[in-house]
Each structure stands twice: as structure tokens, then as C-alpha cells.
Design an enzyme around this catalytic site. Structure first.
Site, short mmCIF file in Angstrom:
data_model
loop_
_atom_site.label_atom_id
_atom_site.label_comp_id
_atom_site.label_asym_id
_atom_site.label_seq_id
_atom_site.Cartn_x
_atom_site.Cartn_y
_atom_site.Cartn_z
N ASP A 271 2.77 30.51 9.51
CA ASP A 271 1.77 29.80 10.31
C ASP A 271 0.41 29.97 9.66
O ASP A 271 0.15 30.97 8.98
CB ASP A 271 1.77 30.35 11.75
N LEU B 141 20.81 36.16 -2.67
CA LEU B 141 20.08 35.96 -1.41
C LEU B 141 20.64 34.72 -0.70
O LEU B 141 21.04 33.77 -1.36
CB LEU B 141 18.60 35.74 -1.75
N ARG C 261 5.32 37.19 11.39
CA ARG C 261 4.56 35.97 11.71
C ARG C 261 3.19 36.08 11.08
O ARG C 261 2.46 37.04 11.34
CB ARG C 261 4.44 35.75 13.23
N ARG D 42 2.91 16.31 16.31
CA ARG D 42 1.68 16.23 15.51
C ARG D 42 1.41 14.78 15.13
O ARG D 42 2.28 13.93 15.25
CB ARG D 42 1.84 17.08 14.25
N ASN E 114 -1.20 27.25 7.83
CA ASN E 114 -1.49 26.32 6.71
C ASN E 114 -2.71 25.46 7.01
O ASN E 114 -3.56 25.25 6.14
CB ASN E 114 -0.29 25.38 6.49
N GLY E 115 -2.78 24.95 8.25
CA GLY E 115 -3.89 24.06 8.63
C GLY E 115 -5.22 24.80 8.58
O GLY E 115 -6.21 24.29 8.05
N ARG E 116 -5.23 26.02 9.12
CA ARG E 116 -6.47 26.82 9.13
C ARG E 116 -6.89 27.18 7.71
O ARG E 116 -8.07 27.19 7.38
CB ARG E 116 -6.27 28.10 9.98
N TRP E 117 -5.91 27.48 6.87
CA TRP E 117 -6.20 27.80 5.46
C TRP E 117 -6.95 26.63 4.81
O TRP E 117 -7.94 26.83 4.10
CB TRP E 117 -4.88 28.09 4.73
N HIS F 174 -0.35 22.60 3.64
CA HIS F 174 1.12 22.58 3.60
C HIS F 174 1.63 22.64 2.16
O HIS F 174 2.63 23.29 1.88
CB HIS F 174 1.66 21.33 4.31
C1 IPE Z 1 5.52 27.39 14.46
O1 IPE Z 1 4.21 27.06 14.14
C2 IPE Z 1 6.46 26.40 13.83
C3 IPE Z 1 6.63 26.55 12.40
C4 IPE Z 1 6.15 27.51 11.69
C5 IPE Z 1 7.44 25.55 11.77
P1 IPE Z 1 3.32 26.15 15.10
O2 IPE Z 1 1.95 26.20 14.56
O3 IPE Z 1 3.93 24.82 15.26
O4 IPE Z 1 3.45 26.94 16.48
P2 IPE Z 1 2.45 27.06 17.71
O5 IPE Z 1 2.08 25.68 18.12
O6 IPE Z 1 1.27 27.84 17.20
O7 IPE Z 1 3.21 27.82 18.74
C1 IPE Z 2 2.43 26.08 9.80
O1 IPE Z 2 1.07 25.89 9.68
C2 IPE Z 2 3.21 24.96 9.16
C3 IPE Z 2 3.99 24.14 10.11
C4 IPE Z 2 4.11 24.36 11.38
C5 IPE Z 2 4.66 22.96 9.57
P1 IPE Z 2 0.25 25.05 10.76
O2 IPE Z 2 0.23 23.62 10.34
O3 IPE Z 2 0.76 25.30 12.13
O4 IPE Z 2 -1.20 25.67 10.58
P2 IPE Z 2 -2.23 26.05 11.73
O5 IPE Z 2 -1.52 26.95 12.69
O6 IPE Z 2 -2.66 24.77 12.37
O7 IPE Z 2 -3.33 26.74 11.00
MG MG Z 3 0.32 26.65 13.58
#
Ligand code: IPE
Ligand code: IPE
Ligand code: MG
Length: 239
Positions: free
Chosen positions: A16, A127, A184, A67, A18-21, A33
């Protein structure tokens, strides 16, 4: 960091952040991503190197379809590209790849790519890399219950035979031991519908690191932390 790590058999990861990064760098979320895929690739190599037998990574949840369309389309394009790349990496690392989740919602070419990835890596023995795509723990249980109901209806399963083992055997993860350690990234303390049945007695490790910044050192830190836990199971030490 101690190098005398006791390696868990099965590590599960909720990647979790990727978006914030990406946001921190003023980049579009999809760049996060792309970087995240590189971190997955490296983690597969690191797990193979450390002698971990099973790695399960949450790539796309049943909720992630909510999304915006552009982000979902970008993720699908990345998966298409990465099934091909993973085939090379898996064979280099003697890694078998298994997908869990409901693949029927993906486009035909992606389904074919996933089937091929499983088929062409099935003899690899170091693995097992389990990738959760269009995966949700509740959806997995719903599909398992449907299968069992059909077997009961057909007369091949008696309700008295619905044991915990029989339920496990009907899940996507059949044959795979439950995770020992769940990592996580991104700092949230929740399961987000991941491996709900399988994580009944899994040890959790949460780090604030955002997924693209995850490294082998952080993986070792999580294992070291896990090594310090006293694993209990109903009040007695877990065998
Ligand atoms: C969990 O991340 C799902 C995956 C890593 C694929 P999300 O970002 O979708 O989860 P929430 O919304 O924070 O619970
Ligand atoms: C996890 O990163 C990747 C997927 C759920 C596909 P996010 O896209 O949820 O990133 P944040 O949580 O918004 O930073
Ligand atoms: Mg997320």
C-alpha cells in the site's frame, strides 16, 4: 541487524502507498504503481534469496474496481506488461507463480497471460509466488460456499463433511499453508479484505514505508521483529 534470521515459511504482503509515493513527488498515481511493480519484482527475488517458500502479494482487490476508470485501466495495462516480465523473473528465480482471486472479470488476453504464467512455472521449486488479483477474502469464501453447495446438491459432499479442512480445500489458496507473517506498508492497521480465513493466527507487521520504497532491509526487519514474537494459538505455543 542480526543475520541469524529464522525464516518464516509464508510471508503475505499488503502493498500500500503507491499513490501517496507518487503524490509526494508531484507525479501521477500511475507512476506510483509502475514503481510499485519494480518493488514487487525485487521482493520476489529477495524472498527467493532468503529461502522463503511462499510469498503472497495483494495486487488488486475486489474493491479496487471502484477507483476511477483511468486508474483501473492503467493498472490493467501494467498487469498485462508484468505477466510477461514475471514469466522471465519466475524462471530465473526457480519460482512457481499462482494467481488467487476471480480472473473471470479480466479481459481474455490478460486471463491467457495469467494461465500461461501458472502453466509455464508450475515445475519451479524454490519459491511459490502467489499473486492476489481481483481478490477479496469475502468473495473467495462466497465462491467456496457456492462450490460446496453444488457438491452437496450433486450428492458428492455430505454436510457433515464440511470441516475446517474441507473449507480450506475449497478456497483459492488450497494446498498453500497459512501465512506466518503479514506485512502491510503505508501505515494502515487493517486487513482490507485480504486472506480473512487464512490469517486467523498470522503475526502482523505494519510499516509507514510506502510500497515503492520497500527494500530487502525492511523485509529483514519485519522478519527480525517476527522472530521476537511468541506465537500462541489458543493460549499454548504454536507448534
Ligand atoms: C489494499 O489497498 C488492496 C491492495 C493492496 C491491492 P487499498 O489501498 O485498496 O486498501 P484501503 O482502501 O486502504 O483499505
Ligand atoms: C496500493 O497503493 C496499490 C493498489 C491498491 C493497486 P494505493 O494505490 O492504494 O496507494 P495509496 O494508498 O493511495 O497511497
Ligand atoms: Mg491504498
Amino acid at each position: 541487524m542480526s543475520e541469524n534470521l529464522k525464516i518464516p515459511q509464508h510471508v503475505a504482503i499488503i502493498l500500500d502507498g503507491n499513490g501517496r509515493w507518487a503524490k509526494l513527488r508531484g507525479l501521477p498515481r500511475t507512476m506510483g504503481h509502475t514503481e510499485g511493480c519494480k518493488a514487487v519484482e525485487q521482493t520476489v527475488r529477495d524472498c527467493a534469496d532468503l529461502g522463503i517458500k511462499y510469498l503472497t502479494v495483494y495486487g488488486f482487490s475486489t474493491e479496487n474496481w471502484k477507483r476511477d476508470d483511468q486508474e483501473v485501466a492503467a493498472l490493467m495495462a501494467l498487469f498485462r506488461q508484468y505477466v510477461k516480465r514475471l514469466l522471465v523473473i519466475a524462471n530465473e528465480e526457480n519460482t512457481r507463480v499462482i494467481m488467487i482471486g476471480d480472473r473471470s472479470r479480466f479481459d481474455d488476453d490478460l486471463i491467457e497471460g495469467l494461465n500461461r504464467l501458472e502453466e509455464e512455472t508450475k515445475e519451479n521449486t524454490a519459491l511459490t509466488f502467489v499473486i492476489a488479483l481481483n481478490y477479496g477474502g469475502r468473495d473467495e469464501m462466497r465462491r467456496a460456499v457456492t462450490k460446496m453447495a453444488e457438491e452437496v446438491k450433486a450428492g458428492t459432499l455430505d454436510p457433515s463433511e464440511i470441516t475446517e479442512e474441507a473449507i480450506s480445500a475449497h478456497l483459492d489458496t488450497h494446498g498453500i499453508p497459512d501465512p506466518d507473517l503479514l506485512i502491510r506498508t503505508g501505515g494502515e492497521f487493517r486487513l482490507s479484505n485480504y486472506l480473512l480465513w487464512q490469517c486467523a493466527y498470522t503475526e502482523f507487521y505494519v510499516t509507514d514505508l510506502l510500497w515503492p520504497d520497500f527494500t530487502k532491509d525492511e523485509l529483514k526487519k519485519a522478519i527480525e521483529n517476527y522472530n521476537g514474537r511468541e506465537r500462541r494459538f489458543g493460549g499454548v505455543l504454536k507448534p
